[in-house]
Motif scaffolding. Sequence first.
Motif, PDB file in Angstrom:
ATOM      1  N   THR A  92      -9.712  -3.509 -18.222  1.00  0.00           N
ATOM      2  CA  THR A  92      -9.362  -3.299 -19.640  1.00  0.00           C
ATOM      3  C   THR A  92      -9.797  -4.439 -20.548  1.00  0.00           C
ATOM      4  O   THR A  92      -9.930  -4.249 -21.749  1.00  0.00           O
ATOM      5  CB  THR A  92      -7.841  -3.102 -19.801  1.00  0.00           C
ATOM      6  N   LYS A  93     -10.037  -5.633 -19.974  1.00  0.00           N
ATOM      7  CA  LYS A  93     -10.382  -6.763 -20.834  1.00  0.00           C
ATOM      8  C   LYS A  93     -11.041  -7.864 -20.023  1.00  0.00           C
ATOM      9  O   LYS A  93     -10.650  -8.133 -18.886  1.00  0.00           O
ATOM     10  CB  LYS A  93      -9.108  -7.297 -21.471  1.00  0.00           C
ATOM     11  N   ILE A  94     -12.044  -8.516 -20.620  1.00  0.00           N
ATOM     12  CA  ILE A  94     -12.696  -9.682 -20.038  1.00  0.00           C
ATOM     13  C   ILE A  94     -12.645 -10.798 -21.075  1.00  0.00           C
ATOM     14  O   ILE A  94     -13.087 -10.605 -22.211  1.00  0.00           O
ATOM     15  CB  ILE A  94     -14.169  -9.412 -19.661  1.00  0.00           C
ATOM     16  N   GLY A 130     -13.885  -0.820 -18.697  1.00  0.00           N
ATOM     17  CA  GLY A 130     -13.985   0.582 -18.291  1.00  0.00           C
ATOM     18  C   GLY A 130     -14.440   0.753 -16.852  1.00  0.00           C
ATOM     19  O   GLY A 130     -14.360   1.857 -16.308  1.00  0.00           O
ATOM     20  N   THR A 131     -14.912  -0.326 -16.205  1.00  0.00           N
ATOM     21  CA  THR A 131     -15.325  -0.240 -14.802  1.00  0.00           C
ATOM     22  C   THR A 131     -14.125   0.154 -13.937  1.00  0.00           C
ATOM     23  O   THR A 131     -13.046  -0.415 -14.067  1.00  0.00           O
ATOM     24  CB  THR A 131     -15.898  -1.591 -14.317  1.00  0.00           C
ATOM     25  N   VAL A 132     -14.336   1.123 -13.049  1.00  0.00           N
ATOM     26  CA  VAL A 132     -13.297   1.557 -12.111  1.00  0.00           C
ATOM     27  C   VAL A 132     -13.448   0.742 -10.838  1.00  0.00           C
ATOM     28  O   VAL A 132     -14.544   0.633 -10.280  1.00  0.00           O
ATOM     29  CB  VAL A 132     -13.419   3.069 -11.800  1.00  0.00           C
ATOM     30  N   ILE A 133     -12.335   0.155 -10.380  1.00  0.00           N
ATOM     31  CA  ILE A 133     -12.357  -0.729  -9.210  1.00  0.00           C
ATOM     32  C   ILE A 133     -11.360  -0.255  -8.156  1.00  0.00           C
ATOM     33  O   ILE A 133     -10.422   0.476  -8.455  1.00  0.00           O
ATOM     34  CB  ILE A 133     -12.082  -2.202  -9.616  1.00  0.00           C
ATOM     35  N   TRP A 170     -13.279 -16.970 -16.133  1.00  0.00           N
ATOM     36  CA  TRP A 170     -13.033 -15.706 -16.818  1.00  0.00           C
ATOM     37  C   TRP A 170     -11.670 -15.159 -16.424  1.00  0.00           C
ATOM     38  O   TRP A 170     -11.228 -15.330 -15.289  1.00  0.00           O
ATOM     39  CB  TRP A 170     -14.099 -14.666 -16.433  1.00  0.00           C
ATOM     40  N   HIS A 171     -11.019 -14.499 -17.367  1.00  0.00           N
ATOM     41  CA  HIS A 171      -9.807 -13.735 -17.070  1.00  0.00           C
ATOM     42  C   HIS A 171     -10.168 -12.262 -17.159  1.00  0.00           C
ATOM     43  O   HIS A 171     -10.701 -11.809 -18.173  1.00  0.00           O
ATOM     44  CB  HIS A 171      -8.689 -14.052 -18.073  1.00  0.00           C
ATOM     45  N   PHE A 172      -9.899 -11.525 -16.087  1.00  0.00           N
ATOM     46  CA  PHE A 172     -10.130 -10.083 -16.047  1.00  0.00           C
ATOM     47  C   PHE A 172      -8.771  -9.400 -16.004  1.00  0.00           C
ATOM     48  O   PHE A 172      -7.931  -9.729 -15.167  1.00  0.00           O
ATOM     49  CB  PHE A 172     -10.925  -9.708 -14.795  1.00  0.00           C
ATOM     50  N   SER A 173      -8.560  -8.445 -16.908  1.00  0.00           N
ATOM     51  CA  SER A 173      -7.297  -7.700 -16.951  1.00  0.00           C
ATOM     52  C   SER A 173      -7.524  -6.271 -16.503  1.00  0.00           C
ATOM     53  O   SER A 173      -8.545  -5.651 -16.853  1.00  0.00           O
ATOM     54  CB  SER A 173      -6.718  -7.709 -18.363  1.00  0.00           C
ATOM     55  N   PHE A 174      -6.574  -5.737 -15.741  1.00  0.00           N
ATOM     56  CA  PHE A 174      -6.697  -4.406 -15.158  1.00  0.00           C
ATOM     57  C   PHE A 174      -5.434  -3.587 -15.398  1.00  0.00           C
ATOM     58  O   PHE A 174      -4.352  -4.129 -15.587  1.00  0.00           O
ATOM     59  CB  PHE A 174      -6.936  -4.511 -13.644  1.00  0.00           C
TER      60      PHE A 174
END
Length: 196
Positions: free
Chosen positions: A108-110, A174-177, A117-121
């Motif tokens: 949802t956010k980089i 938007g990447t699905v992980i 980096w902070h990656f939010s899911f």
Amino acid sequence: MFTGIIETLGEVKELKNESGNLHITIKSALTSELKIDQSVAHNGVCLTVVSLNEYSYTVTAIEETLAKTSLKNLEVGQKINLERAMILGARLDGHIVQGHVDQTGILTKIEEKDGSWHFSFEYDAALNNVTIEKGSITIDGVSLTVVDSGTNTFSVAIIPYTYDNTCFHTYVVGTVINLEFDVIGKYVSKLMLAKS
């Protein structure tokens, strides 16, 4: 059993659908060290090597695996995180990873933060999986520590080495992980649900 420490990136060379299964052929620097019947984690999904040649190898994902993971979204040319099964007696540098994806999530956010980096899911909380701050989470096979934790959200911090040497540098909002939640946390959560 895996550790969540990615060994290398592979490249998807061919995708072949057959009776609900997906045969995935991958070019990898690990190919020469693999053998048929060996388990390898592909973006966190444990799959068995079914054939190989000098440059590439093939694994098969069944219908259930495709339904529960992001492997159904693979494209030829795409990079994929790879890790061979851990060796008994070796150091456990990440955390205990089974290679059994619990569910998918969405990026949802980089945010870039002073060289990291902070990656939010976000993920579907209806499946009763949980994260806790400073707990372990596996994202596409990468063992990480949760920074912030919400009911159905969490974030992780990614250092430059991890960013460059895993699929994280290819992700966009938007990447699905694939998510594998901490195995101990899953047992505790199930016990708590049973008592309520």
